[in-house]
Motif scaffolding. Structure first.
Motif, PDB file in Angstrom:
ATOM      1  N   ASN A   1      10.248  33.886  22.931  1.00 32.19           N
ATOM      2  CA  ASN A   1      10.405  32.368  22.300  1.00 32.19           C
ATOM      3  C   ASN A   1      11.534  31.818  23.973  1.00 32.19           C
ATOM      4  OD1 ASN A   1      11.836  30.124  21.242  1.00 32.19           O
ATOM      5  ND2 ASN A   1      11.468  31.937  18.559  1.00 32.19           N
TER       6      ASN A   1
ATOM      7  N   ASN B   1      10.272  23.567  16.471  1.00 32.48           N
ATOM      8  CA  ASN B   1      11.455  23.670  17.121  1.00 32.48           C
ATOM      9  C   ASN B   1      12.441  23.447  16.369  1.00 32.48           C
ATOM     10  OD1 ASN B   1       9.088  21.554  18.096  1.00 32.48           O
ATOM     11  ND2 ASN B   1      10.604  22.142  19.987  1.00 32.48           N
ATOM     12  N   ARG B   2      13.523  25.084  16.568  1.00 33.09           N
ATOM     13  CA  ARG B   2      14.525  25.204  15.914  1.00 33.09           C
ATOM     14  C   ARG B   2      15.993  24.133  16.874  1.00 33.09           C
ATOM     15  NH1 ARG B   2      17.014  28.684  17.429  1.00 33.09           N
ATOM     16  NH2 ARG B   2      18.449  29.250  15.145  1.00 33.09           N
ATOM     17  N   ASP B   3      16.299  23.603  15.166  1.00 34.38           N
ATOM     18  CA  ASP B   3      17.788  22.720  15.964  1.00 34.38           C
ATOM     19  C   ASP B   3      18.869  24.065  16.142  1.00 34.38           C
ATOM     20  OD1 ASP B   3      19.977  21.808  16.096  1.00 34.38           O
ATOM     21  OD2 ASP B   3      20.110  20.579  14.049  1.00 34.38           O
ATOM     22  N   ILE B   4      19.332  23.948  17.891  1.00 35.30           N
ATOM     23  CA  ILE B   4      20.003  25.120  18.399  1.00 35.30           C
ATOM     24  C   ILE B   4      21.386  24.470  18.412  1.00 35.30           C
ATOM     25  CG2 ILE B   4      18.530  26.439  18.980  1.00 35.30           C
ATOM     26  CD1 ILE B   4      19.190  25.581  21.737  1.00 35.30           C
TER      27      ILE B   4
ATOM     28  N   SER C   1      24.119  26.505  16.409  1.00 37.34           N
ATOM     29  CA  SER C   1      23.394  28.011  16.358  1.00 37.34           C
ATOM     30  C   SER C   1      23.743  29.538  17.384  1.00 37.34           C
ATOM     31  CB  SER C   1      22.126  28.400  15.823  1.00 37.34           C
ATOM     32  OG  SER C   1      21.821  29.610  16.197  1.00 37.34           O
TER      33      SER C   1
ATOM     34  N   TYR D   1      12.366  27.872  18.984  1.00 37.98           N
ATOM     35  CA  TYR D   1      10.848  27.780  18.450  1.00 37.98           C
ATOM     36  C   TYR D   1      11.461  28.803  17.138  1.00 37.98           C
ATOM     37  CZ  TYR D   1       9.251  25.861  22.300  1.00 37.98           C
ATOM     38  OH  TYR D   1       9.060  25.168  23.673  1.00 37.98           O
ATOM     39  N   LYS D   2      11.162  27.981  15.820  1.00 37.16           N
ATOM     40  CA  LYS D   2      11.085  29.077  14.927  1.00 37.16           C
ATOM     41  C   LYS D   2       9.417  30.488  15.182  1.00 37.16           C
ATOM     42  CE  LYS D   2      11.993  25.133  11.618  1.00 37.16           C
ATOM     43  NZ  LYS D   2      11.392  24.517  10.717  1.00 37.16           N
TER      44      LYS D   2
END
Length: 223
Positions: free
Chosen positions: A16, A65-68, A71, A77-78
């Motif tokens: 990832n 795409n992940r909202d990082i 986090s 990425y998911k």
């Protein structure tokens, strides 16, 4: 779904990062096209028993795409492909049919009350207090319960304000989330009839989604 789609997602989980993703972009594009085909089929079939308007596939697909920003997990990425199917698509703000494709027997179809405002929770509890029979008739139906065996989500540990601990529907009143899930094995996902299996789940879920959308978004605040 193509088995190659599950394989790509498995590989993505192990690699990832942006460099690997860009090097394998063509495999992602193929997996996305596979997901688009499935969602297109579901829109067409669901549209035969529910008015979806002029719903387009792109309105249902969620970004990989992940909202990082907030986090601790900085993976970009998911590890799944997902879609929200319902009138208005993923951004409608109402309860829809959520499908998530994820290898390791983690694929699921789900729907229900998840992220609610305090006003919506009050509406829900008011409706349960007034008449819980309509909801119970849906979620305790034999076919529904066989497909969606248990309620998912959080509940209060104490009695909600304004209600008695002796209320006959106290367990439903405690719910902060009311979500149902049906999981699929990788073998089921890769089967030729996977779309039909998902469609069956959506048909079973529709009365519950209709009920919750009415309670949370359409009904007057007082009876």
């Amino acid at each position: 779904m193509e088995s190659a789609t599950l394989h790509f997602l498995s590989q993505l989980a192990a690699n990832n990062n942006r460099d690997w993703f860009q090097e394998n972009r063509k495999h992602y594009d193929a997996a996305k096209a596979d997901m688009e085909k499935l969602v297109g089929y579901l829109i067409e079939e669901v549209g035969k028993f529910q008015d979806l308007g002029n719903l387009q596939v792109k309105e249902c697909l969620l970004r990989i795409n992940r909202d990082i920003r907030f986090s601790k997990n900085k993976a970009p990425y998911k590890n799944n492909l997902s879609a929200g199917i319902g009138p208005g698509g993923k951004s409608a703000g109402k309860i829809d049919y959520y499908l998530q494709i994820q290898p390791g027997d983690q694929t699921f179809l789900g729907g229900g009350m998840w992220e609610t405002t305090s006003e919506q929770l009050a509406r829900y509890r008011q409706e349960i207090d007034y008449n819980a029979d309509e909801l119970k008739a849906i979620i305790e139906d034999e076919k529904f319960k066989a497909y969606f065996p248990e309620i998912q989500g959080d509940a209060l540990k104490t009695v909600p304000k304004g209600y008695s601990k002796d209320h006959p529907e106290i367990e439903l009143l405690k719910r902060k989330q009311l979500f149902f899930v049906h999981r699929f094995t990788d073998k089921e996902v890769a089967s030729r009839d996977f779309g039909k299996h998902v469609l069956k789940g959506i048909e079973l879920l529709k009365p519950f989604a209709d009920y919750m959308n009415y309670v949370l978004y359409e009904q007057p605040t007082e009876h």
